[in-house]
Design a protein around this motif. Sequence first.
Motif, PDB file in Angstrom:
ATOM      1  N   TYR B 172       0.561  -1.023   0.006  1.00  0.00           N
ATOM      2  CA  TYR B 172       0.017   0.040   0.191  1.00  0.00           C
ATOM      3  C   TYR B 172       0.730   1.408  -0.005  1.00  0.00           C
ATOM      4  O   TYR B 172       2.091   1.359   0.103  1.00  0.00           O
ATOM      5  CB  TYR B 172      -1.079  -0.017   1.262  1.00  0.00           C
ATOM      6  CG  TYR B 172      -0.333   0.007   2.605  1.00  0.00           C
ATOM      7  CD1 TYR B 172      -0.151   1.128   3.025  1.00  0.00           C
ATOM      8  CD2 TYR B 172      -0.139  -1.078   3.234  1.00  0.00           C
ATOM      9  CE1 TYR B 172       0.582   1.371   4.313  1.00  0.00           C
ATOM     10  CE2 TYR B 172       0.654  -0.918   4.551  1.00  0.00           C
ATOM     11  CZ  TYR B 172       0.712   0.320   5.061  1.00  0.00           C
ATOM     12  OH  TYR B 172       1.205   0.279   6.588  1.00  0.00           O
ATOM     13  N   ILE B 173       0.337   2.309  -0.272  1.00  0.00           N
ATOM     14  CA  ILE B 173       1.005   3.796  -0.416  1.00  0.00           C
ATOM     15  C   ILE B 173       1.111   4.279   1.108  1.00  0.00           C
ATOM     16  O   ILE B 173       0.049   4.537   1.707  1.00  0.00           O
ATOM     17  CB  ILE B 173       0.087   4.696  -1.240  1.00  0.00           C
ATOM     18  CG1 ILE B 173       0.207   3.972  -2.666  1.00  0.00           C
ATOM     19  CG2 ILE B 173       0.832   5.884  -1.178  1.00  0.00           C
ATOM     20  CD1 ILE B 173      -0.960   4.849  -3.915  1.00  0.00           C
ATOM     21  N   SER B 174       2.311   4.687   1.360  1.00  0.00           N
ATOM     22  CA  SER B 174       2.654   5.173   2.778  1.00  0.00           C
ATOM     23  C   SER B 174       2.020   6.316   3.106  1.00  0.00           C
ATOM     24  O   SER B 174       1.326   7.182   2.553  1.00  0.00           O
ATOM     25  CB  SER B 174       3.998   5.640   2.484  1.00  0.00           C
ATOM     26  OG  SER B 174       4.182   6.495   3.710  1.00  0.00           O
ATOM     27  N   ARG B 175       1.237   5.960   4.425  1.00  0.00           N
ATOM     28  CA  ARG B 175       0.279   6.960   5.030  1.00  0.00           C
ATOM     29  C   ARG B 175       1.187   8.113   5.761  1.00  0.00           C
ATOM     30  O   ARG B 175       0.480   9.208   6.261  1.00  0.00           O
ATOM     31  CB  ARG B 175      -0.640   6.266   5.848  1.00  0.00           C
ATOM     32  CG  ARG B 175      -1.589   5.555   5.512  1.00  0.00           C
ATOM     33  CD  ARG B 175      -2.505   4.589   6.538  1.00  0.00           C
ATOM     34  NE  ARG B 175      -1.332   3.656   7.156  1.00  0.00           N
ATOM     35  CZ  ARG B 175      -1.713   2.915   8.178  1.00  0.00           C
ATOM     36  NH1 ARG B 175      -2.969   3.163   8.794  1.00  0.00           N
ATOM     37  NH2 ARG B 175      -0.571   2.060   8.625  1.00  0.00           N
ATOM     38  N   GLY B 176       2.424   7.887   5.660  1.00  0.00           N
ATOM     39  CA  GLY B 176       3.275   8.942   6.350  1.00  0.00           C
ATOM     40  C   GLY B 176       3.047   8.849   7.674  1.00  0.00           C
ATOM     41  O   GLY B 176       3.517   9.692   8.672  1.00  0.00           O
ATOM     42  N   ILE B 177       3.107   7.563   8.598  1.00  0.00           N
ATOM     43  CA  ILE B 177       2.864   7.495   9.835  1.00  0.00           C
ATOM     44  C   ILE B 177       4.209   6.624  10.171  1.00  0.00           C
ATOM     45  O   ILE B 177       4.785   5.601   9.412  1.00  0.00           O
ATOM     46  CB  ILE B 177       1.805   6.307  10.055  1.00  0.00           C
ATOM     47  CG1 ILE B 177       0.476   6.990  10.027  1.00  0.00           C
ATOM     48  CG2 ILE B 177       1.901   5.892  11.602  1.00  0.00           C
ATOM     49  CD1 ILE B 177      -0.561   6.175  10.148  1.00  0.00           C
ATOM     50  N   ARG B 178       5.004   7.282  11.147  1.00  0.00           N
ATOM     51  CA  ARG B 178       6.251   6.697  11.570  1.00  0.00           C
ATOM     52  C   ARG B 178       5.812   5.589  12.845  1.00  0.00           C
ATOM     53  O   ARG B 178       5.362   6.151  13.816  1.00  0.00           O
ATOM     54  CB  ARG B 178       7.140   7.776  11.912  1.00  0.00           C
ATOM     55  CG  ARG B 178       8.063   8.059  10.846  1.00  0.00           C
ATOM     56  CD  ARG B 178       9.198   8.804  11.397  1.00  0.00           C
ATOM     57  NE  ARG B 178       8.931  10.145  11.141  1.00  0.00           N
ATOM     58  CZ  ARG B 178      10.051  11.193  11.577  1.00  0.00           C
ATOM     59  NH1 ARG B 178      10.953  10.899  12.428  1.00  0.00           N
ATOM     60  NH2 ARG B 178       9.808  12.610  11.236  1.00  0.00           N
ATOM     61  N   LYS B 179       6.542   4.455  12.808  1.00  0.00           N
ATOM     62  CA  LYS B 179       6.471   3.420  13.854  1.00  0.00           C
ATOM     63  C   LYS B 179       7.935   3.216  14.320  1.00  0.00           C
ATOM     64  O   LYS B 179       8.953   3.062  13.763  1.00  0.00           O
ATOM     65  CB  LYS B 179       5.886   2.283  13.436  1.00  0.00           C
ATOM     66  CG  LYS B 179       4.362   2.330  13.408  1.00  0.00           C
ATOM     67  CD  LYS B 179       4.250   0.749  13.157  1.00  0.00           C
ATOM     68  CE  LYS B 179       2.304   0.575  13.002  1.00  0.00           C
ATOM     69  NZ  LYS B 179       2.180  -0.781  12.408  1.00  0.00           N
ATOM     70  N   ASN B 180       7.986   3.384  15.714  1.00  0.00           N
ATOM     71  CA  ASN B 180       9.231   2.942  16.528  1.00  0.00           C
ATOM     72  C   ASN B 180       9.344   1.280  16.419  1.00  0.00           C
ATOM     73  O   ASN B 180       8.489   0.601  16.577  1.00  0.00           O
ATOM     74  CB  ASN B 180       9.389   3.581  17.705  1.00  0.00           C
ATOM     75  CG  ASN B 180       9.399   5.081  18.008  1.00  0.00           C
ATOM     76  OD1 ASN B 180      10.030   5.662  16.866  1.00  0.00           O
ATOM     77  ND2 ASN B 180       8.894   5.563  18.822  1.00  0.00           N
ATOM     78  N   TYR B 181      10.709   1.032  16.020  1.00  0.00           N
ATOM     79  CA  TYR B 181      11.001  -0.536  16.298  1.00  0.00           C
ATOM     80  C   TYR B 181      12.518  -0.406  16.551  1.00  0.00           C
ATOM     81  O   TYR B 181      13.336   0.525  16.402  1.00  0.00           O
ATOM     82  CB  TYR B 181      10.855  -1.205  15.035  1.00  0.00           C
ATOM     83  CG  TYR B 181      11.436  -0.774  13.971  1.00  0.00           C
ATOM     84  CD1 TYR B 181      12.354  -1.697  13.574  1.00  0.00           C
ATOM     85  CD2 TYR B 181      11.489   0.336  12.842  1.00  0.00           C
ATOM     86  CE1 TYR B 181      13.349  -1.550  12.672  1.00  0.00           C
ATOM     87  CE2 TYR B 181      12.214   0.334  12.025  1.00  0.00           C
ATOM     88  CZ  TYR B 181      13.487  -0.436  11.694  1.00  0.00           C
ATOM     89  OH  TYR B 181      14.157  -0.183  10.615  1.00  0.00           O
ATOM     90  N   PHE B 182      12.904  -1.701  17.074  1.00  0.00           N
ATOM     91  CA  PHE B 182      14.266  -1.880  17.492  1.00  0.00           C
ATOM     92  C   PHE B 182      15.006  -2.468  16.447  1.00  0.00           C
ATOM     93  O   PHE B 182      14.621  -3.679  16.070  1.00  0.00           O
ATOM     94  CB  PHE B 182      14.342  -2.753  18.890  1.00  0.00           C
ATOM     95  CG  PHE B 182      14.022  -2.089  20.117  1.00  0.00           C
ATOM     96  CD1 PHE B 182      15.150  -1.178  20.547  1.00  0.00           C
ATOM     97  CD2 PHE B 182      12.869  -2.198  20.672  1.00  0.00           C
ATOM     98  CE1 PHE B 182      14.751  -0.187  21.512  1.00  0.00           C
ATOM     99  CE2 PHE B 182      12.476  -1.395  21.655  1.00  0.00           C
ATOM    100  CZ  PHE B 182      13.318  -0.629  22.271  1.00  0.00           C
TER     101      PHE B 182
END
Lengths: 77, 349
Positions: B172-182
């Motif tokens: 899908y096309i990026s919604r511009g949401i950032r998710k934190n991850y290690f």
Amino acid sequence: MVKEIERAGLPVVHMCTIVPISLTVGANRIVPTVAIPHPLGNPELSPEDEKALRRRLVSKALHALSTEVDGQTVFED
Amino acid sequence: MSKFRVVHYINQYFGQIGGEEKAHVPPSCKEGPVGPGMAFKAVLGEEAEIVATVICGDSWFAENMEEAKATVVKMIAQHKPDLVITGPAFNAGRYGTACGAVAEAVYKELNVPVISGMYPENPGVDMYRRYALIVETGDNAAAMRKAVPAMGKLALKVLRGESLGTPQEEGYISRGIRKNYFAEERGSKRAVDMLVAKLKGEEFHTEYPMPQFDRVEPNPAVADITKARIALVTSGGIVPKGNPDHIESSSASKYGKYDIEGIDDLTAETHQTAHGGYDPVYANQDADRVLPVDVLREMEKEGKIGSLHRYYYATVGNGTAVASAKRYAEEIAAELKQDGVDAVILTST
């Protein structure tokens, strides 16, 4: 297309019905129009009234071209 | 376990009401799946079902956006959906805008997830990507066979509450949401790895794509419009009768340059539209409704403008690639400047 004409250095006014699309593509001077299949007319009016409507819209476009703008501007009534 | 409830939003064309001549129909609601909904039914299988389909004419939606959003959302809410699907709209501008606007309203007012499908150049993508998972599709309805399984699969994932991978992984096309991850590697190592890949000419994916801000500053106003030479340009497909350059009704591969010297009025005998993306009846009756030659000619005679440029330029803006439109306009603008034009009125349908 509006943006490329602007980029070339010509002042340009976009006359269109779906203003949100015009804003998204980056037009700077925008004059909202009547309807998608007849932006500068209205088949329900008499020919005289329809032409008067078109003339008002074109006058608004010329006014927009004669007005300094700072960023995207929608010329409402 | 009861099935998940899905409501589907489509336009008048896919809703089997009609083509452009029916683009003015207001919203209506039908029980069960309609048109592409039948294909979704197969993909959703036993887990979810389309309980209702809301259909609205593309022009009606675009011309009455606030009312359309409110009415459509109300119809959708009555069917208590767990998820809403809009489209797919491919590269249809009005349809994509409607699918996006419905997604925004559903997301904000009903707090229900939305899956849509569009071609990346559809203006609906930039406007509404934040509110829906928009699966990247081809630019026309021939891509339906690929779009439906991709959208359906993503819909099931969301309904099951499974966690989603990155936009690239899920399609899908990026919604511009950032998710934190290690991450396994620290940032400096990842950056150097990326640089090395780039130097070797290998594929690499940036972790933070630069946003594209392609804005052009407005030019100064015309100092004296009564002395200015004004040119007309249109994406509404107005051409001399018979469409001598054979400009295509969609995905136009060219533009035309037409002489209007001595023409005071466009009529059904002299001009028509070549555009296949709106109901052509009104423009074919009187092309001044799209390209206002008649009133500009009057204004020229009255001295309200300096002159109307001898040539107008036209193409068909209907699923036309952005790159093509950009090139046409570059060429047109260069000619207009050479011809001493001071300002341009561009009309769109």
